[in-house]
Design a protein around this motif. Structure first.
Motif, PDB file in Angstrom:
ATOM      1  N   SER A  64     126.389 102.520  24.741  1.00  0.00           N
ATOM      2  CA  SER A  64     127.142 102.149  23.887  1.00  0.00           C
ATOM      3  C   SER A  64     127.094 102.906  22.645  1.00  0.00           C
ATOM      4  CB  SER A  64     126.515 100.580  23.547  1.00  0.00           C
ATOM      5  OG  SER A  64     127.259 100.083  22.196  1.00  0.00           O
ATOM      6  N   ASP A  65     125.812 103.482  22.332  1.00  0.00           N
ATOM      7  CA  ASP A  65     125.600 104.297  21.085  1.00  0.00           C
ATOM      8  C   ASP A  65     126.447 105.746  21.391  1.00  0.00           C
ATOM      9  OD1 ASP A  65     123.818 102.666  19.857  1.00  0.00           O
ATOM     10  OD2 ASP A  65     122.154 103.511  21.163  1.00  0.00           O
ATOM     11  N   GLY A  66     126.600 106.108  22.465  1.00  0.00           N
ATOM     12  CA  GLY A  66     127.278 107.269  22.876  1.00  0.00           C
ATOM     13  C   GLY A  66     128.809 107.194  22.675  1.00  0.00           C
ATOM     14  N   LYS A  67     129.435 105.953  23.219  1.00  0.00           N
ATOM     15  CA  LYS A  67     130.801 105.492  22.913  1.00  0.00           C
ATOM     16  C   LYS A  67     131.131 105.226  21.480  1.00  0.00           C
ATOM     17  CE  LYS A  67     134.250 102.095  24.150  1.00  0.00           C
ATOM     18  NZ  LYS A  67     134.521 100.823  24.659  1.00  0.00           N
ATOM     19  N   ARG A  68     130.284 104.749  20.872  1.00  0.00           N
ATOM     20  CA  ARG A  68     130.262 104.750  19.330  1.00  0.00           C
ATOM     21  C   ARG A  68     130.642 105.864  18.700  1.00  0.00           C
ATOM     22  NH1 ARG A  68     126.442 102.755  14.739  1.00  0.00           N
ATOM     23  NH2 ARG A  68     124.900 103.085  16.399  1.00  0.00           N
ATOM     24  N   ALA A  69     129.627 106.831  19.133  1.00  0.00           N
ATOM     25  CA  ALA A  69     129.377 108.221  18.237  1.00  0.00           C
ATOM     26  C   ALA A  69     130.745 109.042  18.886  1.00  0.00           C
ATOM     27  CB  ALA A  69     128.398 109.227  19.020  1.00  0.00           C
ATOM     28  N   ALA A  70     131.386 108.921  19.884  1.00  0.00           N
ATOM     29  CA  ALA A  70     132.539 109.481  20.348  1.00  0.00           C
ATOM     30  C   ALA A  70     133.811 108.997  19.638  1.00  0.00           C
ATOM     31  CB  ALA A  70     133.022 109.279  21.853  1.00  0.00           C
ATOM     32  N   GLU A  71     133.911 107.656  19.345  1.00  0.00           N
ATOM     33  CA  GLU A  71     134.736 106.985  18.350  1.00  0.00           C
ATOM     34  C   GLU A  71     134.810 107.644  17.176  1.00  0.00           C
ATOM     35  OE1 GLU A  71     134.069 102.984  19.066  1.00  0.00           O
ATOM     36  OE2 GLU A  71     134.828 102.812  20.994  1.00  0.00           O
ATOM     37  N   ILE A  72     133.514 107.727  16.609  1.00  0.00           N
ATOM     38  CA  ILE A  72     133.419 108.357  15.399  1.00  0.00           C
ATOM     39  C   ILE A  72     134.013 109.928  15.149  1.00  0.00           C
ATOM     40  CG2 ILE A  72     131.955 109.155  13.443  1.00  0.00           C
ATOM     41  CD1 ILE A  72     130.086 106.745  14.367  1.00  0.00           C
ATOM     42  N   ILE A  73     133.664 110.680  16.165  1.00  0.00           N
ATOM     43  CA  ILE A  73     134.388 111.950  16.325  1.00  0.00           C
ATOM     44  C   ILE A  73     135.836 112.018  16.367  1.00  0.00           C
ATOM     45  CG2 ILE A  73     134.333 114.131  17.645  1.00  0.00           C
ATOM     46  CD1 ILE A  73     130.947 113.377  18.323  1.00  0.00           C
ATOM     47  N   VAL A  74     136.315 110.968  17.214  1.00  0.00           N
ATOM     48  CA  VAL A  74     137.902 110.976  17.452  1.00  0.00           C
ATOM     49  C   VAL A  74     138.380 110.667  15.760  1.00  0.00           C
ATOM     50  CG1 VAL A  74     139.726 109.593  18.174  1.00  0.00           C
ATOM     51  CG2 VAL A  74     137.849 110.436  19.599  1.00  0.00           C
ATOM     52  N   ARG A  75     137.778 109.733  15.194  1.00  0.00           N
ATOM     53  CA  ARG A  75     138.264 109.415  13.770  1.00  0.00           C
ATOM     54  C   ARG A  75     138.106 110.368  12.890  1.00  0.00           C
ATOM     55  NH1 ARG A  75     135.209 104.427  14.334  1.00  0.00           N
ATOM     56  NH2 ARG A  75     133.712 105.154  12.671  1.00  0.00           N
ATOM     57  N   LEU A  76     136.990 111.411  12.796  1.00  0.00           N
ATOM     58  CA  LEU A  76     136.922 112.638  12.108  1.00  0.00           C
ATOM     59  C   LEU A  76     137.892 113.657  12.502  1.00  0.00           C
ATOM     60  CD1 LEU A  76     133.055 112.870  11.768  1.00  0.00           C
ATOM     61  CD2 LEU A  76     134.580 112.799   9.974  1.00  0.00           C
ATOM     62  N   ARG A  77     138.351 113.674  13.629  1.00  0.00           N
ATOM     63  CA  ARG A  77     139.082 114.706  13.822  1.00  0.00           C
ATOM     64  C   ARG A  77     140.640 114.459  13.569  1.00  0.00           C
ATOM     65  NH1 ARG A  77     137.540 116.019  20.430  1.00  0.00           N
ATOM     66  NH2 ARG A  77     135.983 117.526  20.109  1.00  0.00           N
ATOM     67  N   ALA A  78     140.930 113.111  13.699  1.00  0.00           N
ATOM     68  CA  ALA A  78     142.301 112.650  13.197  1.00  0.00           C
ATOM     69  C   ALA A  78     142.342 112.911  11.695  1.00  0.00           C
ATOM     70  CB  ALA A  78     142.433 111.114  13.450  1.00  0.00           C
ATOM     71  N   LEU A  79     141.234 112.520  10.870  1.00  0.00           N
ATOM     72  CA  LEU A  79     141.557 112.460   9.535  1.00  0.00           C
ATOM     73  C   LEU A  79     141.368 114.233   9.069  1.00  0.00           C
ATOM     74  CD1 LEU A  79     140.687 111.727   6.633  1.00  0.00           C
ATOM     75  CD2 LEU A  79     138.454 111.969   7.081  1.00  0.00           C
ATOM     76  N   MET A  80     140.732 115.054   9.824  1.00  0.00           N
ATOM     77  CA  MET A  80     140.945 116.364   9.491  1.00  0.00           C
ATOM     78  C   MET A  80     142.319 117.017   9.731  1.00  0.00           C
ATOM     79  SD  MET A  80     138.158 116.841   7.929  1.00  0.00           S
ATOM     80  CE  MET A  80     138.580 118.409   7.311  1.00  0.00           C
ATOM     81  N   ASN A  81     142.698 116.522  11.206  1.00  0.00           N
ATOM     82  CA  ASN A  81     144.148 117.007  11.434  1.00  0.00           C
ATOM     83  C   ASN A  81     145.314 116.463  10.507  1.00  0.00           C
ATOM     84  OD1 ASN A  81     143.245 118.368  13.576  1.00  0.00           O
ATOM     85  ND2 ASN A  81     143.526 116.523  14.946  1.00  0.00           N
ATOM     86  N   ALA A  82     144.943 115.331   9.846  1.00  0.00           N
ATOM     87  CA  ALA A  82     145.880 114.472   8.895  1.00  0.00           C
ATOM     88  C   ALA A  82     145.694 115.523   7.592  1.00  0.00           C
ATOM     89  CB  ALA A  82     145.771 113.281   8.744  1.00  0.00           C
ATOM     90  N   HIS A  83     144.695 115.882   6.945  1.00  0.00           N
ATOM     91  CA  HIS A  83     144.328 116.549   5.960  1.00  0.00           C
ATOM     92  C   HIS A  83     144.835 118.000   6.052  1.00  0.00           C
ATOM     93  CE1 HIS A  83     142.696 117.206   2.241  1.00  0.00           C
ATOM     94  NE2 HIS A  83     142.082 118.418   2.827  1.00  0.00           N
ATOM     95  N   SER A  84     144.658 118.713   7.244  1.00  0.00           N
ATOM     96  CA  SER A  84     144.974 120.130   7.453  1.00  0.00           C
ATOM     97  C   SER A  84     146.537 120.081   7.520  1.00  0.00           C
ATOM     98  CB  SER A  84     144.253 120.562   8.638  1.00  0.00           C
ATOM     99  OG  SER A  84     143.091 120.544   8.737  1.00  0.00           O
ATOM    100  N   ALA A  85     147.363 119.167   8.019  1.00  0.00           N
ATOM    101  CA  ALA A  85     148.708 119.039   7.897  1.00  0.00           C
ATOM    102  C   ALA A  85     149.360 119.028   6.623  1.00  0.00           C
ATOM    103  CB  ALA A  85     149.180 117.844   9.082  1.00  0.00           C
ATOM    104  N   CYS A  86     148.724 118.300   5.800  1.00  0.00           N
ATOM    105  CA  CYS A  86     149.275 118.032   4.310  1.00  0.00           C
ATOM    106  C   CYS A  86     148.624 119.348   3.579  1.00  0.00           C
ATOM    107  CB  CYS A  86     148.363 116.809   3.745  1.00  0.00           C
ATOM    108  SG  CYS A  86     149.033 115.232   4.379  1.00  0.00           S
ATOM    109  N   ASN A  87     147.659 120.145   3.987  1.00  0.00           N
ATOM    110  CA  ASN A  87     147.080 121.234   3.209  1.00  0.00           C
ATOM    111  C   ASN A  87     147.046 122.390   4.095  1.00  0.00           C
ATOM    112  OD1 ASN A  87     146.144 122.750   1.233  1.00  0.00           O
ATOM    113  ND2 ASN A  87     143.971 121.687   1.235  1.00  0.00           N
TER     114      ASN A  87
END
Length: 96
Positions: A64-87
């Motif tokens: 469960s903890d591993g799945k939660r960590a993976a979900e957080i990493i996916v959110r971080l990647r999406a955030l960084m990709n969105a920010h990079s696309a704007c900048n």
């Protein structure tokens, strides 16, 4: 969101940093929980007799903890990709 040159306002960048910091904190929590569950599982296996039900629960917690960590990493990647696309035009920082 950005200007004609693709630059993002400082406020938006600060918001991204705050969000990344919050997500990083969540990630550390998930990893810490997995390590704690692993240590508990090892202790339950050392018991005489081993407490296999507790080991099973610890392993489920790790999964469960591993799945939660993976979900957080996916959110971080999406955030960084969105920010990079704007900048797209990054300005190098001296000393970096």
């Amino acid at each position: 969101m950005g200007d004609a040159k693709g630059r993002v306002p400082l406020q938006t960048s600060a918001e991204v940093v705050r969000t990344c910091n919050a997500q990083a904190h969540e990630l550390v929590d998930a990893i810490t929980a997995a390590v704690t569950n692993a240590k508990a599982g090892i202790n339950f296996l050392r018991a005489e007799p081993p407490d296999l039900e507790e080991v099973r629960q610890a392993l489920n917690g790790i999964a469960s903890d591993g799945k939660r960590a993976a979900e957080i990493i996916v959110r971080l990647r999406a955030l960084m990709n969105a920010h990079s696309a704007c900048n797209a035009d990054f300005v190098p920082v001296r000393g970096a």
